[in-house]
Design a protein around this motif. Structure first.
Motif, mmCIF file in Angstrom:
data_model
loop_
_atom_site.group_PDB
_atom_site.id
_atom_site.type_symbol
_atom_site.label_atom_id
_atom_site.label_comp_id
_atom_site.label_asym_id
_atom_site.label_seq_id
_atom_site.Cartn_x
_atom_site.Cartn_y
_atom_site.Cartn_z
ATOM 1 N N VAL A 159 46.650 55.926 40.392
ATOM 2 C CA VAL A 159 46.258 54.982 39.338
ATOM 3 C C VAL A 159 47.355 53.934 39.151
ATOM 4 C CG1 VAL A 159 45.797 54.737 36.865
ATOM 5 C CG2 VAL A 159 44.762 56.623 38.142
ATOM 6 N N ALA A 160 48.610 54.392 39.170
ATOM 7 C CA ALA A 160 49.740 53.467 39.021
ATOM 8 C C ALA A 160 49.823 52.504 40.195
ATOM 9 C CB ALA A 160 51.039 54.264 38.897
ATOM 10 N N VAL A 161 49.649 52.997 41.412
ATOM 11 C CA VAL A 161 49.699 52.138 42.600
ATOM 12 C C VAL A 161 48.612 51.067 42.537
ATOM 13 C CG1 VAL A 161 49.287 52.096 45.099
ATOM 14 C CG2 VAL A 161 50.804 53.822 44.116
ATOM 15 N N ARG A 162 47.404 51.467 42.134
ATOM 16 C CA ARG A 162 46.295 50.508 42.076
ATOM 17 C C ARG A 162 46.512 49.468 40.977
ATOM 18 N NH1 ARG A 162 41.905 51.042 44.904
ATOM 19 N NH2 ARG A 162 40.621 49.998 43.333
ATOM 20 N N SER A 163 47.323 49.780 39.984
ATOM 21 C CA SER A 163 47.577 48.805 38.912
ATOM 22 C C SER A 163 48.359 47.598 39.410
ATOM 23 C CB SER A 163 48.326 49.467 37.753
ATOM 24 O OG SER A 163 49.711 49.632 38.053
ATOM 25 N N LEU A 164 49.018 47.719 40.564
ATOM 26 C CA LEU A 164 49.774 46.589 41.111
ATOM 27 C C LEU A 164 48.845 45.421 41.448
ATOM 28 C CD1 LEU A 164 52.168 48.536 43.531
ATOM 29 C CD2 LEU A 164 52.695 47.663 41.244
ATOM 30 N N ALA A 165 47.585 45.732 41.785
ATOM 31 C CA ALA A 165 46.622 44.698 42.164
ATOM 32 C C ALA A 165 46.298 43.770 40.996
ATOM 33 C CB ALA A 165 45.341 45.338 42.696
ATOM 34 N N TRP A 166 46.440 44.254 39.756
ATOM 35 C CA TRP A 166 46.154 43.405 38.591
ATOM 36 C C TRP A 166 47.408 43.183 37.736
ATOM 37 C CZ3 TRP A 166 46.892 46.454 34.239
ATOM 38 C CH2 TRP A 166 46.667 47.828 34.371
ATOM 39 N N GLU A 167 48.567 43.390 38.385
ATOM 40 C CA GLU A 167 49.867 43.126 37.760
ATOM 41 C C GLU A 167 50.119 43.998 36.539
ATOM 42 O OE1 GLU A 167 50.603 38.938 37.198
ATOM 43 O OE2 GLU A 167 49.692 38.425 39.128
ATOM 44 N N THR A 284 36.816 50.505 32.365
ATOM 45 C CA THR A 284 35.994 51.345 33.233
ATOM 46 C C THR A 284 35.353 50.575 34.380
ATOM 47 O OG1 THR A 284 35.452 52.663 31.282
ATOM 48 C CG2 THR A 284 34.106 53.015 33.228
ATOM 49 N N TYR A 285 35.006 49.304 34.128
ATOM 50 C CA TYR A 285 34.247 48.541 35.117
ATOM 51 C C TYR A 285 35.111 47.591 35.948
ATOM 52 C CZ TYR A 285 30.525 50.086 31.995
ATOM 53 O OH TYR A 285 29.686 50.861 31.219
ATOM 54 N N GLY A 286 36.421 47.599 35.713
ATOM 55 C CA GLY A 286 37.303 46.610 36.340
ATOM 56 C C GLY A 286 37.255 46.576 37.854
ATOM 57 N N ASP A 287 37.022 47.724 38.496
ATOM 58 C CA ASP A 287 36.996 47.776 39.958
ATOM 59 C C ASP A 287 35.686 47.264 40.552
ATOM 60 O OD1 ASP A 287 39.546 48.713 40.411
ATOM 61 O OD2 ASP A 287 38.982 50.827 40.350
ATOM 62 N N ILE A 288 34.663 47.036 39.704
ATOM 63 C CA ILE A 288 33.360 46.611 40.238
ATOM 64 C C ILE A 288 33.210 45.100 40.035
ATOM 65 C CG2 ILE A 288 30.969 47.321 40.504
ATOM 66 C CD1 ILE A 288 31.416 49.560 38.569
ATOM 67 N N HIS A 289 34.102 44.341 40.629
ATOM 68 C CA HIS A 289 34.065 42.885 40.511
ATOM 69 C C HIS A 289 33.240 42.288 41.643
ATOM 70 C CE1 HIS A 289 37.166 42.783 43.730
ATOM 71 N NE2 HIS A 289 37.657 43.846 43.096
ATOM 72 N N PHE A 290 32.514 41.208 41.327
ATOM 73 C CA PHE A 290 31.715 40.521 42.337
ATOM 74 C C PHE A 290 32.504 39.415 43.023
ATOM 75 C CE2 PHE A 290 27.624 41.555 39.756
ATOM 76 C CZ PHE A 290 27.736 42.886 40.143
ATOM 77 N N GLY A 291 33.607 39.002 42.446
ATOM 78 C CA GLY A 291 34.465 38.003 43.075
ATOM 79 C C GLY A 291 35.373 38.648 44.112
ATOM 80 N N ASN A 292 36.254 37.848 44.696
ATOM 81 C CA ASN A 292 37.114 38.351 45.770
ATOM 82 C C ASN A 292 38.280 39.178 45.262
ATOM 83 O OD1 ASN A 292 35.612 37.150 47.822
ATOM 84 N ND2 ASN A 292 36.692 35.207 47.616
ATOM 85 N N GLU A 293 38.704 38.951 44.023
ATOM 86 C CA GLU A 293 39.894 39.621 43.525
ATOM 87 C C GLU A 293 39.588 40.459 42.293
ATOM 88 O OE1 GLU A 293 42.934 36.786 42.769
ATOM 89 O OE2 GLU A 293 43.202 36.255 44.885
ATOM 90 N N ARG A 294 40.305 41.544 42.186
ATOM 91 C CA ARG A 294 40.224 42.397 41.013
ATOM 92 C C ARG A 294 40.825 41.638 39.828
ATOM 93 N NH1 ARG A 294 41.078 45.780 36.589
ATOM 94 N NH2 ARG A 294 40.637 47.951 37.085
ATOM 95 N N PRO A 295 40.103 41.494 38.715
ATOM 96 C CA PRO A 295 40.633 40.707 37.591
ATOM 97 C C PRO A 295 41.800 41.408 36.903
ATOM 98 C CG PRO A 295 38.611 41.804 36.956
ATOM 99 C CD PRO A 295 38.774 42.053 38.427
ATOM 100 N N LYS A 296 42.628 40.600 36.272
ATOM 101 C CA LYS A 296 43.707 41.160 35.466
ATOM 102 C C LYS A 296 43.128 41.851 34.238
ATOM 103 C CE LYS A 296 47.246 37.808 36.789
ATOM 104 N NZ LYS A 296 48.204 36.787 36.307
ATOM 105 N N CYS A 297 43.951 42.636 33.590
ATOM 106 C CA CYS A 297 43.568 43.327 32.354
ATOM 107 C C CYS A 297 44.399 42.779 31.203
ATOM 108 C CB CYS A 297 43.814 44.828 32.493
ATOM 109 S SG CYS A 297 42.930 45.606 33.865
ATOM 110 N N CYS A 298 44.016 43.127 29.995
ATOM 111 C CA CYS A 298 44.880 42.804 28.856
ATOM 112 C C CYS A 298 46.244 43.468 29.035
ATOM 113 C CB CYS A 298 44.231 43.257 27.548
ATOM 114 S SG CYS A 298 42.781 42.270 27.066
ATOM 115 N N LYS A 299 46.225 44.652 29.631
ATOM 116 C CA LYS A 299 47.467 45.386 29.879
ATOM 117 C C LYS A 299 48.422 44.597 30.763
ATOM 118 C CE LYS A 299 49.872 49.266 29.464
ATOM 119 N NZ LYS A 299 50.404 49.710 28.149
ATOM 120 N N SER A 300 47.888 43.696 31.598
ATOM 121 C CA SER A 300 48.733 42.872 32.464
ATOM 122 C C SER A 300 49.693 42.006 31.657
ATOM 123 C CB SER A 300 47.860 41.956 33.340
ATOM 124 O OG SER A 300 46.867 42.668 34.032
ATOM 125 N N PHE A 301 49.318 41.693 30.409
ATOM 126 C CA PHE A 301 50.109 40.791 29.575
ATOM 127 C C PHE A 301 50.845 41.537 28.457
ATOM 128 C CE2 PHE A 301 46.335 38.590 31.201
ATOM 129 C CZ PHE A 301 46.946 37.591 31.957
#
Length: 472
Positions: A159-167, A284-301
Motif C-alpha cells: 500500500v505504501a509503495v503504491r502511494s508513490l504514484a499519487w505522491e 476506495t475508487y482511486g485505482d479505477i481511473h479512466f484517464g492515463n494517470e492515477r489521480p492525486k489524493c487529498c492525502k498528497s497535500f
C-alpha cells in the motif's frame, strides 16, 4: 517503456479525448504514418492503435480518407444539476427503501444495477485462489495465528509503495489494515467524534456512509456538489463553524463519479487544517481511473497528519475479502486502540494473499484490464440511455469508478421505478437513498461493473420503457 504499455497509453489517451468530447464527432485523426512518427512507434503498432479504437466503436475508417471520431450520442445528454441540500442537519433516513435495495445483494435471479461492485466475471478469481493456497503454505501455522495489531507487513508495504504514484509517499509504518474500507471509516469516525458532533458529507453520498454516521449519533450536514468538479468549497467554508469532522470521496465518488481537481483538494486540505477539522478521505475508487494517470489524493497535500486516508480492494479485486486500510496520520494511536477493541486482527491468510498479489505485479495488470472494461461499459450504458430513456434525461460523466448517475425529469419517481423494475428482475438504486433530505427522488445510480451483453442492453431498454410508463 514496453511496447504493450506504450500502445495501451496511446490508444487510451485518444479514447479518453473522444469520450470526454475533447475530440468532436466527425473530427479527423492523424494518419497511421503521422501517429507512428509522433510517438516513435512502428507502422504496425500505429495500425493496432486504430484497430483498438475501432473495436471500441470510437473511430470510423473511411476508405482513402483516414480515421474519424465516431458520434457518441450520450455526449449530447446534459449533466445532472448541482445538488442543493438545505443547510440543516439530519432529516430522515429512507430505511425501508434502503433495506429493500440492499436485501437484493447476492441474488442471482436479478440484474443488479443496484450493487456497486464489479462482477466476478471481471475479477481474477483463479489467480486469487492460487494466492490463498500459497499464503496458507507460507504463513507460520498456516495463517491461523493473529497478525500484528497494525496488520500484515507485506500488505502495508505494498500500500505504501503504491502511494508513490499519487505522491502520498507513505511508509509501511504509516498504514493500519482494516476489515474493508467501511471498517476503516468507522474506526476513523469513532476516534474523532462523539454523539452529537457534526459531520460534513458530499450530497449525494454513498448510503453506507450516511448509515454509519447516523448510527454513531452524528449530525449530518450535506454539502452542495457539482457533478464534474465535486464539492462546493464555498458552501463547505460557510459550514466550518458548525462541523467537527469532514468525510469526502474526492476520487470518483459514488454515485457521481467525478474527480475533484488537484487545486480543490489542496485548498480543502489547507482550509480544514487551518480550522483543525480532521478530514477522512475515502479513496476506495482511486485505482479505477479512466484517464492515463492515477489521480492525486487529498492525502498528497497533507503536511501535518490531519488527513486520514482510507482505501481497500473491495471495488477492484475482491469485495468479499474485506481487505482495507487507513493511513491515519497523527491519529494513528487512537485508531490502533480502537482496532484492538473492535477487531484485534484482520484475516491473516487473506491479507497475505492480497499483499503478494500486489507485490508480483498481478494487481496492476488486472487493473489495466478492469479500467478499460469499466470505461467501455460506461460508454455502452450511456449510449443505451441516450437511445431508450425518456426525453430530458441527464447523466453524469464519470472519470472513473463504478457508478453512473441518472437524473430523470422531475415527474419520474425512481422509488416507484424501483418497484416496477423488480418485477422485471432488475434492481436499481433510487436516488433518495443517497441523502437524508427530501431530494433526488427523480435520480438513480446504475452500476457499470456488470459484463456487457445483449441481455444487459435489453434490461436498460426495459428500464427506459418503465420510466416512460410511470411518467404517463
Amino acid at each position: 517503456m514496453k511496447k504493450e504499455f506504450l500502445y495501451n497509453e496511446i490508444a487510451g489517451n485518444i479514447a479518453n479525448k473522444i469520450r470526454t468530447g475533447v475530440l468532436k464527432a466527425g473530427e479527423r485523426l492523424p494518419s497511421v504514418r503521422k501517429l507512428s512518427k509522433e510517438h516513435g512507434i512502428s507502422i504496425n503498432t500505429a495500425k493496432r492503435v486504430f484497430l483498438e479504437l475501432e473495436a471500441q466503436s470510437l473511430v470510423q475508417s473511411k476508405p482513402q480518407s483516414g480515421y474519424f471520431t465516431s458520434p457518441l450520442n450520450y455526449l449530447k445528454l446534459p449533466l445532472p444539476e448541482i445538488s442543493q441540500p438545505v443547510p440543516i442537519a439530519n432529516i430522515r433516513e429512507p430505511d425501508e427503501l434502503m433495506n429493500g435495495v440492499y436485501s437484493t445483494m447476492g441474488r442471482r435471479d436479478l440484474t443488479l444495477f443496484s450493487i456497486g461492485v464489479p462482477s466476478g466475471n471481471l475479477l481474477p478469481l483463479a489467480k486469487l485462489k492460487k494466492e490463498i493456497v500459497l499464503a496458507t503454505r507460507e504463513l507460520k501455522e498456516g495463517g491461523t495465528e493473529y497478525e500484528p495489531l497494525q496488520g500484515n507487513v507485506k500488505l502495508r508495504r505494498m500500500v505504501a509503495v503504491r502511494s508513490l504514484a499519487w505522491e502520498g509517499n507513505l511508509k509501511d509504518d504509516d498504514v493500519v489494515t482494516t476489515n474493508g474500507c467501511m471498517n476503516a471509516l468507522a474506526l476513523c469516525l469513532m476516534a474523532l467524534t462523539k454523539r452529537g458532533d457534526t459531520i460534513a458529507l458530499e450530497s449525494p453520498c454513498y448510503p453506507g456512509i450516511l448509515q454509519l454516521a447516523v448510527s454513531l449519533g452524528l449530525k449530518v450536514l450535506e454539502v452542495a456538489t457539482h457533478p464534474v468538479t465535486g464539492i462546493d468549497i464555498d458552501a463547505l467554508t460557510k459550514m466550518l463553524p458548525k462541523i467537527d469532522v469532514c468525510l469526502l470521496v474526492p476520487n470518483f465518488n459514488t454515485p457521481l463519479g467525478y474527480c475533484m481537481p488537484d487545486e480543490s483538494k489542496k485548498e480543502i486540505v489547507a482550509l480544514l487544517s487551518k480550522y483543525n477539522i480532521p478530514l477522512i478521505e475515502d479513496d476506495t475508487y482511486g485505482d479505477i481511473h479512466f484517464g492515463n494517470e492515477r489521480p492525486k489524493c487529498c492525502k498528497s497535500f497533507d503536511r501535518d497528519g490531519n488527513v486520514l486516508w482510507c482505501g481497500s480492494v473491495s471495488k477492484t479485486l475482491a469485495p468479499g475479502y474485506r481487505v482495507g486500510w487507513v493511513a491515519p496520520g497523527k491519529y494513528k494511536e487512537q485508531i490502533l486502540k480502537l482496532k484492538l477493541i473492535h477487531s484485534l486482527s484482520s484475516t491473516s491468510v487473506i491479507n497475505e494473499a492480497v499483499g503478494n498479489f500486489i507485490m508480483t505485479g498481478r494487481y496492476e495488470n488486472h487493473l489495466r484490464h478492469l479500467r478499460r472494461t469499466l470505461q467501455e461499459n460506461y460508454q455502452k450504458c450511456a449510449d443505451a440511455i441516450a437511445e431508450y430513456f425518456p426525453e430530458g434525461t441527464k447523466i453524469s460523466r464519470p472519470q472513473g469508478g463504478l457508478a453512473l448517475w441518472v437524473e430523470f425529469p422531475k415527474d419520474i419517481d425512481t422509488g416507484e421505478l424501483y418497484n416496477y423494475a423488480l418485477k422485471k428482475q432488475i434492481s436499481i438504486s433510487p436516488g433518495r437513498i443517497f441523502t437524508l433530505q427530501n431530494q433526488f427522488h427523480n435520480c438513480m445510480r446504475l452500476c457499470i461493473g456488470l459484463p456487457w451483453t445483449d441481455d444487459l442492453k435489453l434490461k436498460l431498454k426495459q428500464l427506459g420503457s418503465l420510466a416512460k410508463m410511470i411518467r404517463n
